[in-house]
Design an enzyme around this catalytic site. Structure first.
Site, PDB file in Angstrom:
ATOM      1  N   GLU A  88      -6.081   6.812  -1.666  1.00 36.24           N
ATOM      2  CA  GLU A  88      -5.993   5.712  -0.711  1.00 36.24           C
ATOM      3  C   GLU A  88      -6.560   4.428  -1.308  1.00 36.24           C
ATOM      4  O   GLU A  88      -5.975   3.353  -1.162  1.00 36.24           O
ATOM      5  CB  GLU A  88      -6.730   6.072   0.580  1.00 36.24           C
ATOM      6  CG  GLU A  88      -6.020   7.103   1.428  1.00 36.24           C
ATOM      7  CD  GLU A  88      -4.666   6.623   1.924  1.00 36.24           C
ATOM      8  OE1 GLU A  88      -4.511   5.404   2.150  1.00 36.24           O
ATOM      9  OE2 GLU A  88      -3.762   7.446   2.093  1.00 36.24           O
TER      10      GLU A  88
ATOM     11  N   HIS B 243       0.826  -1.209   0.000  1.00 35.57           N
ATOM     12  CA  HIS B 243       0.000   0.000   0.000  1.00 35.57           C
ATOM     13  C   HIS B 243       0.861   1.260   0.000  1.00 35.57           C
ATOM     14  O   HIS B 243       0.616   2.193  -0.779  1.00 35.57           O
ATOM     15  CB  HIS B 243      -0.915  -0.016   1.230  1.00 35.57           C
ATOM     16  CG  HIS B 243      -1.742   1.214   1.399  1.00 35.57           C
ATOM     17  ND1 HIS B 243      -3.028   1.337   0.920  1.00 35.57           N
ATOM     18  CD2 HIS B 243      -1.464   2.403   2.004  1.00 35.57           C
ATOM     19  CE1 HIS B 243      -3.502   2.535   1.211  1.00 35.57           C
ATOM     20  NE2 HIS B 243      -2.572   3.200   1.884  1.00 35.57           N
ATOM     21  N   GLU B 244       1.876   1.298   0.870  1.00 36.08           N
ATOM     22  CA  GLU B 244       2.708   2.496   0.959  1.00 36.08           C
ATOM     23  C   GLU B 244       3.576   2.680  -0.288  1.00 36.08           C
ATOM     24  O   GLU B 244       3.723   3.808  -0.787  1.00 36.08           O
ATOM     25  CB  GLU B 244       3.584   2.425   2.218  1.00 36.08           C
ATOM     26  CG  GLU B 244       2.805   2.348   3.520  1.00 36.08           C
ATOM     27  CD  GLU B 244       1.824   3.497   3.702  1.00 36.08           C
ATOM     28  OE1 GLU B 244       2.051   4.589   3.149  1.00 36.08           O
ATOM     29  OE2 GLU B 244       0.801   3.289   4.396  1.00 36.08           O
TER      30      GLU B 244
ATOM     31  N   HIS C 253       1.676   4.247  -3.118  1.00 35.42           N
ATOM     32  CA  HIS C 253       1.563   5.711  -3.084  1.00 35.42           C
ATOM     33  C   HIS C 253       2.712   6.363  -3.842  1.00 35.42           C
ATOM     34  O   HIS C 253       2.511   7.324  -4.598  1.00 35.42           O
ATOM     35  CB  HIS C 253       1.573   6.207  -1.632  1.00 35.42           C
ATOM     36  CG  HIS C 253       0.253   6.135  -0.939  1.00 35.42           C
ATOM     37  ND1 HIS C 253      -0.904   6.683  -1.458  1.00 35.42           N
ATOM     38  CD2 HIS C 253      -0.097   5.586   0.256  1.00 35.42           C
ATOM     39  CE1 HIS C 253      -1.908   6.480  -0.615  1.00 35.42           C
ATOM     40  NE2 HIS C 253      -1.442   5.817   0.426  1.00 35.42           N
TER      41      HIS C 253
END
Length: 273
Positions: free
Chosen positions: A190, A129-130, A133
Site C-alpha cells: 500500500e 495509486h490503483e 498496484h
C-alpha cells in the site's frame, strides 16, 4: 514442545522465505517474490474484471465517464505498460468509497469516491495509486506469498503429526503467518502504491501535493477502522509522513511535465441526465 515439534516449527518458518522466483518493482526497485507469470496474471485479472462488471450497475453518465477516462488515459500513457489492455469503467455505487485496478489494466471507479476526489487531480491520486498496484504486480506478489504460507503450514503439519499439541502450534503458526508476514507485506504494498502513484500522477501532469489533502479526506470517511498493525493500509499519520518525504521527488517530474487539466469531477447526482 517436543524436539520433533521444535524442528517442525523451524522447517515451517524456513519454508516461507524460500525464493522461487524474483522480480524488482519499478521505481522503488524492491525485490519481490513472484510465482505467477504475467500472462496468467493478466488472464485472471480480465476474468475477475468481467465478473465484477457483470454483477455491477455501470454509471454511463457522459460527464462522469469523461473525467475518469481523461485522467485514466493520461496515467496509462506514463505507466510504461504497453502490454496492458487498459479499460476504465465507473460503477454506480455511492456507498463504495473505492476504486481498483486489476492486472492487465482493468480499472473500475466507484461513484462513492468521486466526491472525495473532488477534481481531476484528486482522481489522479486515486487512479495513480490503483494503477501502481498493477504496475508493481502486487496481486501476483500476494498470491505468491499466500502459496508460500500454505507450503509452510503443510510442512509444519507433516512434522507435527497428530500430537496433542499440534492443533495449538498450527493455530499459532497461522496467526504468525497472517500478522507477521501477509499483513505487513500488504502495508508495504500500500505504501509502495502511494509512492509509485505519486510519481505517475506527477509524470502525467497532476500536482502531487494534492495527495496530502485527498488522503486527509479519505481518512475522514473511514474513522473507526482497525488499528494499523491489523490493517493492510498504513494509518493516516504514517501515510502523510511518507507522502511528504516523496513529494520532492515527484515535484521534479511534475515540473518537467506538461500540466494536465484539473476540472471538477462530475458526479451523477450533479448531472442532468
Amino acid at each position: 514442545m517436543t524436539r520433533r515439534a521444535a524442528v517442525a516449527v523451524r522447517l515451517g518458518a524456513l519454508a516461507l522465505p524460500v525464493v522461487l522466483g524474483c522480480a524488482r518493482v519499478p521505481y522503488t526497485n524492491r525485490s519481490q517474490l513472484i510465482l505467477v507469470s504475467q500472462q496468467d496474471e493478466a488472464t485472471m485479472g480480465a476474468q475477475a474484471f468481467r465478473q465484477v462488471v457483470s454483477q455491477s450497475r455501470l454509471d454511463r453518465t457522459p460527464a462522469v465517464n469523461r473525467s475518469v477516462q481523461d485522467v485514466g488515459q493520461r496515467l496509462a500513457a506514463v505507466a510504461n505498460r504497453p502490454d496492458f489492455q487498459w479499460n476504465f469503467v465507473v460503477i454506480n455505487d455511492d456507498k463504495q468509497v473505492n476504486a481498483f485496478c486489476l492486472p492487465g489494466g482493468k480499472v473500475a471507479v466507484y461513484t462513492g469516491i468521486l466526491p472525495v476526489a473532488r477534481d481531476q487531480a484528486g482522481l489522479a491520486v486515486v487512479l495513480g495509486h490503483e494503477i501502481a498496484h498493477a504496475v508493481a504486480r502486487h496481486g501476483a506478489e500476494r498470491l505468491s506469498q499466500n502459496k508460500l504460507a500454505q507450503i509452510g503450514g503443510a510442512a509444519l503439519a507433516i512434522g507435527l503429526g497428530s500430537s496433542a499439541s499440534s492443533s495449538a502450534i498450527l493455530a499459532a503458526y497461522g496467526l504468525g503467518a497472517q500478522y507477521g508476514i501477509l499483513l505487513p507485506y500488504g502495508r508495504t504494498q500500500e505504501s509502495e502504491a502511494d509512492h509509485i502513484g505519486l510519481l505517475l500522477m506527477a509524470r502525467a501532469g497532476y500536482d502531487p501535493r494534492v495527495a496530502i489533502d485527498f488522503w486527509k479526506r479519505m481518512e475522514e470517511t473511514s474513522r473507526g477502522g482497525p488499528p494499523e498493525f491489523l490493517s493492510t493500509h498504513p494509518n493516516h499519520g504514517t501515510r502523510t509522513a511518507q507522502l511528504r518525504a516523496w513529494i520532492p521527488e515527484a515535484m521534479r517530474l511534475y515540473e518537467a511535465a506538461a500540466p494536465a487539466p484539473n476540472a471538477q469531477v462530475a458526479h451523477a447526482d450533479d448531472v442532468k441526465r
